[in-house]
Design an enzyme around this catalytic site. Structure first.
Site, mmCIF file in Angstrom:
data_model
loop_
_atom_site.group_PDB
_atom_site.id
_atom_site.type_symbol
_atom_site.label_atom_id
_atom_site.label_comp_id
_atom_site.label_asym_id
_atom_site.label_seq_id
_atom_site.Cartn_x
_atom_site.Cartn_y
_atom_site.Cartn_z
ATOM 1 N N ILE A 150 -10.031 -7.250 -13.033
ATOM 2 C CA ILE A 150 -11.348 -6.639 -12.853
ATOM 3 C C ILE A 150 -12.320 -7.331 -13.808
ATOM 4 C CG2 ILE A 150 -12.658 -4.479 -13.109
ATOM 5 C CD1 ILE A 150 -10.722 -4.350 -10.764
ATOM 6 N N ASN A 155 -4.891 1.857 -13.602
ATOM 7 C CA ASN A 155 -3.964 0.916 -12.963
ATOM 8 C C ASN A 155 -2.537 1.413 -13.128
ATOM 9 O OD1 ASN A 155 -3.084 -1.601 -11.770
ATOM 10 N ND2 ASN A 155 -2.524 -2.297 -13.834
ATOM 11 N N MET A 177 -3.916 -7.190 -7.105
ATOM 12 C CA MET A 177 -3.405 -8.298 -7.921
ATOM 13 C C MET A 177 -4.522 -9.245 -8.367
ATOM 14 S SD MET A 177 -0.469 -7.048 -7.979
ATOM 15 C CE MET A 177 0.764 -8.155 -8.622
ATOM 16 N N ARG A 178 -5.519 -8.660 -9.025
ATOM 17 C CA ARG A 178 -6.689 -9.429 -9.426
ATOM 18 C C ARG A 178 -7.286 -8.752 -10.665
ATOM 19 N NH1 ARG A 178 -9.445 -12.935 -6.546
ATOM 20 N NH2 ARG A 178 -8.013 -12.555 -4.849
ATOM 21 N N GLY A 226 0.778 -1.240 0.000
ATOM 22 C CA GLY A 226 0.000 0.000 0.000
ATOM 23 C C GLY A 226 0.805 1.283 0.000
ATOM 24 N N SER A 227 2.065 1.217 -0.459
ATOM 25 C CA SER A 227 2.847 2.461 -0.495
ATOM 26 C C SER A 227 2.265 3.460 -1.498
ATOM 27 C CB SER A 227 4.320 2.181 -0.782
ATOM 28 O OG SER A 227 4.503 1.700 -2.098
ATOM 29 N N HIS A 281 1.451 -0.059 -13.258
ATOM 30 C CA HIS A 281 2.187 -1.310 -13.452
ATOM 31 C C HIS A 281 3.685 -1.005 -13.517
ATOM 32 C CE1 HIS A 281 2.761 -5.464 -14.597
ATOM 33 N NE2 HIS A 281 3.632 -5.035 -15.495
HETATM 34 C C1 GAR Z 1 3.472 -1.499 -7.362
HETATM 35 O O1 GAR Z 1 4.811 -1.559 -7.762
HETATM 36 C C2 GAR Z 1 2.549 -1.637 -8.551
HETATM 37 O O2 GAR Z 1 3.056 -1.035 -9.709
HETATM 38 C C3 GAR Z 1 2.447 -3.127 -8.680
HETATM 39 O O3 GAR Z 1 2.345 -3.579 -7.362
HETATM 40 C C4 GAR Z 1 3.122 -2.726 -6.511
HETATM 41 C C5 GAR Z 1 2.284 -2.356 -5.291
HETATM 42 O O4 GAR Z 1 3.069 -1.688 -4.336
HETATM 43 N N1 GAR Z 1 1.320 -3.524 -9.488
HETATM 44 C C6 GAR Z 1 1.331 -4.586 -10.316
HETATM 45 O O5 GAR Z 1 2.267 -5.347 -10.412
HETATM 46 C C7 GAR Z 1 0.052 -4.785 -11.122
HETATM 47 N N2 GAR Z 1 0.212 -5.801 -12.121
HETATM 48 P P1 GAR Z 1 2.341 -0.957 -3.112
HETATM 49 O O6 GAR Z 1 1.377 -1.963 -2.496
HETATM 50 O O7 GAR Z 1 3.461 -0.613 -2.151
HETATM 51 O O8 GAR Z 1 1.653 0.259 -3.651
#
Ligand code: GAR
Length: 196
Positions: A93, A107, A90-91, A12-13, A109
């Site tokens: 939609i 989103n 990570m799911r 959740g950063s 990525h």
């Molecule tokens: C982030 O780096 C985001 O880009 C990635 O998950 C991380 C979540 O970090 N998303 C994906 O890989 C989507 N396919 P966070 O929980 O610290 O925000």
């Protein structure tokens, strides 16, 4: 008034960065809700600390994906949510949410899409090994990390980088870029091309 929901599954950063910037800059719409699909995820602690309402739902406890998304949709309605911002959710939609929020879901990525979609994109790029990867923000469609691209920032993988130093660079870029894009979205500076 209407507001923004963040969906997250992990640390959740990005959620925290969005909440802090929206408050600091007095956005016309705030992050008023966190939806989390992993009860126990660290992002729920961040929401509590930031005083943002959160709901943790376990998709497995629903008979089908559509039932899970209908439950989410009810919560979104209660909170008058206008935008869905995926931040490490990570799911995929499904049609229930896509139809209700068409062109209103974005989103982030951690790669230069269409390279390295899916899970572990940072690790995939680092071990490929490519010399440049980066961050992509895009509108969400039914695919996995597909949909119209809004913004991309390249990030070099330097010879001296380790997976840790490279991942840190990626997250630093994400925390700056995502609030800028979401602000442009809620203020109408950008919109999904299929709306035009
Ligand atoms: C982030 O780096 C985001 O880009 C990635 O998950 C991380 C979540 O970090 N998303 C994906 O890989 C989507 N396919 P966070 O929980 O610290 O925000």
């Amino acid at each position: 008034g209407v507001s923004i929901a963040v969906f997250a599954s992990g640390s959740g950063s990005n959620f925290q960065s969005l909440v802090e910037v929206a408050r600091q800059e007095h956005w016309p719409e705030q992050i008023s809700l966190l939806i989390c699909d992993r009860p126990g995820a660290k992002v729920l602690k961040r929401a509590q600390a930031l005083d943002v309402e959160s709901y943790a739902l376990a998709p497995k406890s629903f008979a089908a994906k559509a039932k899970y998304e209908q439950a989410v949709l009810e919560i979104l309605k209660q909170f008058q949510i206008r935008w869905i911002v995926l931040a490490g959710y990570m799911r995929l939609i499904g049609p229930t949410l896509l139809t209700a929020y068409s062109n209103r879901i974005v989103n982030i990525h951690p790669s230069l899409l269409p390279a390295f979609p899916g899970k572990n994109a940072i690790e995939q790029a680092f071990s490929y090994p490519v010399k440049v990867s980066g961050v992509t923000i895009h509108f969400v469609d039914e695919g996995m990390d597909t949909g119209p691209i809004i913004a991309q920032t390249p990030i070099e993988i330097a010879p001296e980088d380790t997976i840790e130093t490279f991942a840190k660079k990626v997250h630093q870029v994400e925390h700056k870029l995502y609030p800028r894009v979401v602000y442009d979205l809620i203020t109408g500076k950008i919109s999904c091309p299929s709306l035009d």
